[in-house]
Design an enzyme around this catalytic site. Sequence first.
Site, short mmCIF file in Angstrom:
data_model
loop_
_atom_site.label_atom_id
_atom_site.label_comp_id
_atom_site.label_asym_id
_atom_site.label_seq_id
_atom_site.Cartn_x
_atom_site.Cartn_y
_atom_site.Cartn_z
N HIS A 170 -27.98 20.75 17.89
CA HIS A 170 -28.69 19.14 19.01
C HIS A 170 -29.04 21.18 19.96
O HIS A 170 -28.63 22.16 20.06
CB HIS A 170 -28.38 18.83 20.36
N ASP A 295 -11.42 9.10 8.27
CA ASP A 295 -10.30 9.47 7.60
C ASP A 295 -8.96 9.76 9.40
O ASP A 295 -8.75 9.81 10.37
CB ASP A 295 -10.50 11.13 8.22
N SER A 310 -19.49 19.30 17.70
CA SER A 310 -21.18 19.37 16.98
C SER A 310 -21.88 20.32 16.64
O SER A 310 -20.91 21.96 16.90
CB SER A 310 -21.83 19.54 18.73
#
Length: 355
Positions: A170, A295, A310
């Site tokens: 992003h 997980d 991110s």
Amino acid sequence: MYGPFQKARHALRGGAALVLALLLCAVVPAKAAGVTADGTDRTASARMLVPVGHTVGIKLFARGVMVVKAPESGTPADDCGLRTGDIIVKCGGVSVTSSEQFQSLLQENGETATDLQVRREGESMTLSVSPEQNETGAYCIGAWIRDSMAGIGTMTYYDPETGSFGALGHGITDSDTGILMPFASGSLLPSAVKAVKKGASGEAGELRGDFDLTGDLGDLSANTSSGIFGTLDPGEFTERLGDAIPVASAGEVHTGPAAILANVEGDAVKEYDIEILQIVEDAADSRDLVIAVTDPELLSITGGIVQGMSGSPILQDGKFAGAVTHVLLNDPSKGYGILMETMLEAGDPAASSVT
């Protein structure tokens, strides 16, 4: 979800620079294509990229200065029509390069009415402002401005053929205005994770770390809504990276088991299990993939997806499927990802003709 940010004085350009958390964005999937130096076709499905997953320090300098807070009524900034989100690119015909330089230009002009060239929502306009002296005698216009940002994020991929990289998945946006920071220059710095604030319902967690302002890993070349891009310098960092794997085409990515590479402790990058819950067609904001962390180890460390993750690569069926971009605040074990095709099309200099 670009890393934990803190206020930093004298860290950038030798002056005061506000350092704040960034918002998330992405764009609609599109096929990436290109040609290597030897004439080999490089469609997204044929590309070979190294999934990285390591945190890096990121510093970015804006093109001009951004108005980040609405000017108060009665100030010169308000009187001349400046608005939140405006980007001041020239003052008195001189290009604005930093907050400090802009302040110097105002001091040189004094109370004389000065033209400001401003970019607003992609359009250019000229405003006339008459600075006023404050209580210390400095000439001001009464606008809160920002020229740079810095923090920690995750590198998504490295292309050993071109030396290019992509990170975050992003863009770097201003945290006050939500506007993509206009890009002038920037670089990557070595980083390591020192601590983790675990995510909880209604509150995003974050990776906490530091980075060395004295040693660049490479240069940024673009800040786009689907990631930041640039070129790495060959060295110890690139030598430690793994092997390249094929990039999955959009049609190859499917619901079901997958994995991410993430750096949530010290300098180590590990693979963690996730599940792709949904492929979102024509996602307006490029939340192309709905994902869930499954997980147990990662859930115990971070609670799921946290700020700073991110850009963590998403792997599926031995191919490079995409990158983590968003977290669901009401359930940090879930979030969103961007397709690798989308990310490459957005700003990779080796991908198609997009610049």
